[in-house]
Design an enzyme around this catalytic site. Structure first.
Site, short mmCIF file in Angstrom:
data_model
loop_
_atom_site.label_atom_id
_atom_site.label_comp_id
_atom_site.label_asym_id
_atom_site.label_seq_id
_atom_site.Cartn_x
_atom_site.Cartn_y
_atom_site.Cartn_z
N LYS A 265 22.97 -4.76 -7.36
CA LYS A 265 21.63 -4.17 -7.25
C LYS A 265 20.90 -4.51 -8.54
CE LYS A 265 19.59 -1.55 -4.15
NZ LYS A 265 19.80 -1.56 -2.70
N GLY B 230 12.70 12.43 7.75
CA GLY B 230 11.96 11.26 7.27
C GLY B 230 11.29 10.54 8.42
N GLY C 115 9.72 7.39 7.85
CA GLY C 115 9.39 6.09 7.24
C GLY C 115 9.70 4.93 8.16
N VAL D 40 12.42 2.94 8.71
CA VAL D 40 13.63 2.92 9.55
C VAL D 40 13.49 3.95 10.66
CG1 VAL D 40 16.12 3.29 9.60
CG2 VAL D 40 15.12 2.09 7.68
#
Ligand code: NAD
Length: 345
Positions: free
Chosen positions: A59, A159, A161, A163
């Site tokens: 990452k 959520g 968002g 996805v």
């Protein structure tokens, strides 16, 4: 040159070059960015390993400056940084970065996925992630309720968002009932205007009577407090590091909750990225993502039979594959990339 302050955390390359997104975020201190990147890189290693990819985990974080004078120059320099690592790290879009940024990076290094102007362009990773989560939920209802359809199945999604949007499409098309929440009113109303979903305030999501609780917002929302509220018999969602502590997985097993480990069920985006990078073939990714159904079903079945929580089993599978790759590399038997392209025998 540009004042760039960035970290590339490579956790493991035993299976092949490490893949991981590039975050562009403000941090209070560099230490926080380092911890964030190391923690996420470890998870990427587990994700790549259990997905059977010829890649390790990494990452990177670019610490966003308080005032940015030239974004293109900053990302050019980050591209040079990625290039310096000599192919051990391949970057991709993540929180705060876009296809345009990946294009800038691609002007300095080939070790990037998601640049629109290259043949390694990855289209919308969220839809692949959502597909994997949907299949994981299919495996979970098969295991828990002995059914292969979503009629009468109620999912509470935390959520609204990217996805969640793609996931809600799949779920409502399959006949499921969906309740969602999001503190971002615009995101929630966009979901509501696209699909027939109920909504609740963010804190009320834990109290929704449902069959599946789906954390698709932040990490750490499955904790001692919320596990006492959640009535769902299945937890399956997109967020990374969903459990506030690994021991929560044991508690969930004790309560009879089927938990789909985050790094297994949310690997669709990574699988797609790896297949696009390695073979420029998204159809290979589709086949591999479909395999998540079997991977998760056998994980649930093994957990029920052996009375071991799904997180420990999944980590064990991922780490065993890494250990084998490491032994092979040290013995000089095969390099891991060759090993992964050979037939099973
Ligand atoms: P996103 O930023 O598009 O959506 C996240 C949503 O969560 C936002 O709308 C935000 O307002 C909402 N949110 C924040 N706090 C909340 C709370 N307390 N309660 C309810 N909602 C809240 O992110 P995304 O791309 O949809 O990803 C969702 C999660 O899945 C993230 O944790 C991400 O790291 C993880 N993930 C995403 C992918 C991918 O392909 N995008 C892959 C693997 C994992």
């Amino acid at each position: 040159r540009t004042g760039m302050h960035a970290i590339i955390a490579i956790h493991n390359t035993d299976l092949g070059p490490a893949i991981g997104g590039t975050r562009y975020l403000q941090y209070h201190a560099a230490g926080q960015a380092i911890i964030d990147s190391l923690r996420l890189a470890y998870m990427m290693t587990l994700k790549a390993s259990i997905s059977g990819l010829a890649h390790g985990g990494a990452k990177s974080v670019i610490i966003a400056p308080k005032k940015l004078s030239n974004r293109q120059e900053l990302f050019e320099q980050f591209g040079d940084f990625v290039h310096d690592v000599n192919g051990r790290y391949i970057c991709a879009c993540d929180v705060g970065t876009s296809t345009d940024d990946m294009d800038t990076i691609a002007s300095r290094t080939p070790y990037v996925i998601g640049a629109a102007k290259t043949h390694r362009h990855q289209t919308n990773p969220c839809s692949h992630t959502a597909k994997g989560i949907f299949l994981g939920m299919c495996a979970a209802i098969q295991h828990k309720h002995d059914t292969d359809n979503f009629d009468g199945i109620h999912i509470a999604i935390q959520g609204a968002g990217s996805v969640s949007h793609a996931l809600t499409k799949l779920l409502t098309e399959a006949g499921a009932t969906v309740t969602a929440c999001d503190p971002n009113a615009a995101a929630l109303s966009q979901l509501q205007s696209s699909f027939n979903v109920k909504t609740v305030p963010p804190q009320a999501i834990y109290d929704v009577e449902c069959d599946i609780f789906s954390p698709c917002a932040l990490g750490g929302t499955i904790n001692l407090n919320t596990t006492n509220k959640i009535t769902a018999g299945i937890i399956a969602g997109a967020a990374n590091n969903q459990l506030s502590h690994p021991r929560i997985a044991k508690l969930l097993l004790k309560k009879g909750v089927v938990y789909a480990p985050d790094f297994v069920i949310n690997s669709g985006g990574l699988i797609n990225a790896a297949m696009v990078y390695d073979y420029q073939d998204p159809s290979l990714a589709d086949t591999k993502i479909k395999g998540l159904y079997d991977t998760l079903l056998s994980l649930f079945e093994r957990s029920a039979k052996e009375k071991i929580n799904t997180l420990d089993i999944a980590k064990d599978i991922a780490i065993s594959r890494l250990k084998q790759a490491s032994i092979n590399t040290h013995n000089g038997i095969l390099n891991t990339r060759e090993k992964n392209t050979l037939p099973e025998d």
